[in-house]
Design a protein around this motif. Structure first.
Motif, mmCIF file in Angstrom:
data_model
loop_
_atom_site.group_PDB
_atom_site.id
_atom_site.type_symbol
_atom_site.label_atom_id
_atom_site.label_comp_id
_atom_site.label_asym_id
_atom_site.label_seq_id
_atom_site.Cartn_x
_atom_site.Cartn_y
_atom_site.Cartn_z
ATOM 1 N N GLY A 116 0.811 -1.223 0.000
ATOM 2 C CA GLY A 116 0.000 0.000 0.000
ATOM 3 C C GLY A 116 0.838 1.263 0.000
ATOM 4 O O GLY A 116 0.409 2.312 -0.493
ATOM 5 N N VAL A 117 2.059 1.170 0.579
ATOM 6 C CA VAL A 117 2.950 2.328 0.588
ATOM 7 C C VAL A 117 3.559 2.515 -0.806
ATOM 8 O O VAL A 117 3.620 3.620 -1.334
ATOM 9 N N GLU A 118 3.969 1.389 -1.409
ATOM 10 C CA GLU A 118 4.608 1.478 -2.737
ATOM 11 C C GLU A 118 3.589 1.683 -3.861
ATOM 12 O O GLU A 118 3.890 2.293 -4.871
ATOM 13 N N GLN A 119 2.390 1.146 -3.690
ATOM 14 C CA GLN A 119 1.372 1.220 -4.754
ATOM 15 C C GLN A 119 0.195 2.029 -4.207
ATOM 16 O O GLN A 119 -0.714 1.467 -3.588
ATOM 17 N N GLU A 120 0.229 3.313 -4.442
ATOM 18 C CA GLU A 120 -0.760 4.183 -3.791
ATOM 19 C C GLU A 120 -2.170 4.016 -4.349
ATOM 20 O O GLU A 120 -3.132 4.476 -3.744
ATOM 21 N N ASP A 121 -2.286 3.373 -5.519
ATOM 22 C CA ASP A 121 -3.635 3.126 -6.044
ATOM 23 C C ASP A 121 -4.211 1.805 -5.522
ATOM 24 O O ASP A 121 -5.239 1.331 -6.013
ATOM 25 N N SER A 122 -3.594 1.223 -4.514
ATOM 26 C CA SER A 122 -4.157 0.029 -3.870
ATOM 27 C C SER A 122 -5.527 0.373 -3.311
ATOM 28 O O SER A 122 -5.746 1.485 -2.827
ATOM 29 N N MET A 144 -2.516 -3.982 2.017
ATOM 30 C CA MET A 144 -1.880 -4.790 3.059
ATOM 31 C C MET A 144 -1.899 -6.264 2.697
ATOM 32 O O MET A 144 -2.894 -6.738 2.155
ATOM 33 N N TYR A 145 -0.830 -6.968 3.031
ATOM 34 C CA TYR A 145 -0.802 -8.435 2.916
ATOM 35 C C TYR A 145 -0.137 -9.005 4.161
ATOM 36 O O TYR A 145 0.942 -8.538 4.558
ATOM 37 N N ARG A 174 2.082 -5.726 -9.960
ATOM 38 C CA ARG A 174 2.944 -4.878 -9.114
ATOM 39 C C ARG A 174 2.487 -4.886 -7.651
ATOM 40 O O ARG A 174 3.293 -4.672 -6.748
ATOM 41 N N PHE A 175 1.184 -5.148 -7.398
ATOM 42 C CA PHE A 175 0.699 -5.199 -6.013
ATOM 43 C C PHE A 175 1.296 -6.432 -5.317
ATOM 44 O O PHE A 175 1.786 -6.351 -4.186
ATOM 45 N N LEU A 176 1.270 -7.561 -6.029
ATOM 46 C CA LEU A 176 1.837 -8.793 -5.466
ATOM 47 C C LEU A 176 3.363 -8.683 -5.353
ATOM 48 O O LEU A 176 3.950 -9.187 -4.394
ATOM 49 N N THR A 177 3.994 -8.017 -6.333
ATOM 50 C CA THR A 177 5.448 -7.839 -6.267
ATOM 51 C C THR A 177 5.822 -7.066 -5.004
ATOM 52 O O THR A 177 6.698 -7.482 -4.245
ATOM 53 N N SER A 178 5.132 -5.960 -4.760
ATOM 54 C CA SER A 178 5.425 -5.157 -3.565
ATOM 55 C C SER A 178 5.187 -5.949 -2.284
ATOM 56 O O SER A 178 5.829 -5.698 -1.270
ATOM 57 N N TRP A 213 9.779 -16.118 -8.601
ATOM 58 C CA TRP A 213 8.859 -16.440 -9.703
ATOM 59 C C TRP A 213 9.634 -16.994 -10.892
ATOM 60 O O TRP A 213 10.686 -16.441 -11.196
ATOM 61 N N PRO A 214 9.242 -18.055 -11.578
ATOM 62 C CA PRO A 214 7.998 -18.822 -11.411
ATOM 63 C C PRO A 214 8.184 -20.107 -10.584
ATOM 64 O O PRO A 214 7.356 -20.990 -10.642
#
Ligand code: ADP
Ligand code: CIR
Length: 344
Positions: A47-53, A57-58, A180-184, A191-192
């Motif tokens: 959420g910090v790196e991807q502000e359009d989340s 949180m994970y 990119r959300f999963l990457t962050s 992967w893979p």
């Protein structure tokens, strides 16, 4: 890994993380660390790196949901309308409503999936590469015990050629290889390696391995027979439950890496033509939300709609049973179909 500075978010950021992360909570959670080494900085990195989340949180493990509850519980309440306790699973089919004719006619396909993770392992964001491989091995062993009607083959992502992979993604059967959300969140590490998909012979039943959750158990068919798809999912879930010990929590039900999936971990969705409502997508989203539904694009989360077709699913997964969530979706679909006919 310590993040000593309170994160700042731009004005455009509308995530639940930004909404619920107060300075007081953030300070309270500093210094906490789960047994697998997960900290508040790890929890909120996406959420910090991807502000359009939308959430941002994970969780890294079961313990994250206890240790970071001062942040996560308000988020759960906001998203699901519940932070537990979660009811016992109920996959019963007896009392499901009927879909109206106008709803049936506009549904192109139906998919129901549940997320599962294995007891005794961290969740994907904190798992080691050796543990991830062990998880894959255990799942492959369990898949060998599926009943004949849903038997098929496991395809390792590392051994799959690019054309085959892209074809499965395009046909909505396989997860994407970049997110990119999963990457962050640390979910794309290595992967893979140890990722793959089990596909039944007719491709109606599938299991994703080691993507956002260790298992995504999926049933998908053309058309709008939601009950039949739910029945197929139930068959696969109960067969796998006999051979795998899933990670659960007395308060939160099935545990998943994303807080939106806790509880039932179930998303039931239809691809539905809503030509009348498609002219105002913002209004459609508001109306769907009021009905407890979520609107996604035609290629899933963070994708766009195409040709007036939307992915409509249950938003709440925690605090309701599987049967209740499906019932809620079916009633909502009937409602949307009626509104669409009136708007056309
Ligand atoms: P998840 O369902 O695991 O939350 P996504 O939203 O990314 O994940 O969807 C995964 C894939 O499933 C995407 O390709 C999406 O288009 C596809 N999908 C979801 N619902 C349906 C449906 N009813 N019919 C066909 N494909 C679907
Ligand atoms: C986000 O925060 O936008 C992504 N991590 C996805 C969250 C799951 N989305 C949802 O609404 N169920």
């Amino acid at each position: 890994m310590g993040n000593s500075k309170f994160p700042s978010f731009t004005d455009g950021c509308a995530s639940l993380l930004k909404k619920h992360l107060t300075k007081e909570i953030w300070e309270e959670l500093q210094g906490r660390r789960t047994a697998s080494g997960f900290t508040i900085s790890d929890l909120i990195r996406s959420g910090v790196e991807q502000e359009d989340s939308s959430i941002g949180m994970y969780a890294g493990d079961a313990e994250s949901y206890d240790l970071f509850a001062p942040l996560l519980d308000p988020v759960l309440l906001d998203y699901h309308g519940s932070s537990g306790p979660h009811p016992a699973p109920d996959f019963s089919l007896d009392a499901l409503p009927e879909l109206s004719r106008e709803a049936q006619e506009n549904i192109l396909s139906t998919r129901v999936r549940v997320g599962r993770n294995l007891a005794g392992y961290p969740l994907g964001p904190a798992i080691s590469s050796a543990e991830r491989r062990e998880v894959e091995t255990r799942i492959k062993e369990a898949l060998a015990h599926l009943p004949d009607a849903i038997q098929g083959a496991y395809h390792s992502l590392s051994e799959m050629n690019q054309t085959r992979r892209q074809d499965l993604v395009a046909r909505h059967l396989l997860f994407k290889s970049e997110d990119r959300f999963l990457t962050s969140a640390g979910l794309m590490r290595d992967w893979p390696d140890a990722r793959g998909i089990f596909l039944s012979r007719d491709e109606a039943f599938s299991v994703w391995v080691n993507e956002e959750d260790q298992l995504r158990i999926i049933a998908m068919k053309k058309g709008g027979d939601v009950t039949a798809v739910f029945r197929l999912l139930t068959e696969g879930v109960s067969a796998l439950s006999r051979h795998l010990d899933f990670l659960t929590d007395p308060r939160l039900g099935f545990l998943t890496s994303c807080p939106t999936n806790l509880g039932t971990a179930m998303r039931a969705s239809v691809h539905m033509r809503l030509t009348g409502l498609a002219t105002d997508e913002a209004a459609l989203k508001v109306n769907a939300e009021a009905l407890g539904l979520q609107v996604r694009g035609i290629h899933g989360e963070h994708s766009q709609s195409k040709g007036g077709v939307f992915d409509i699913s249950n938003r709440m997964r925690l605090g309701v049973t599987e049967a209740e969530a499906i019932t809620h979706l079916m009633r909502g679909i009937n409602h949307l179909a009626r509104m669409d006919a009136e708007a056309a």
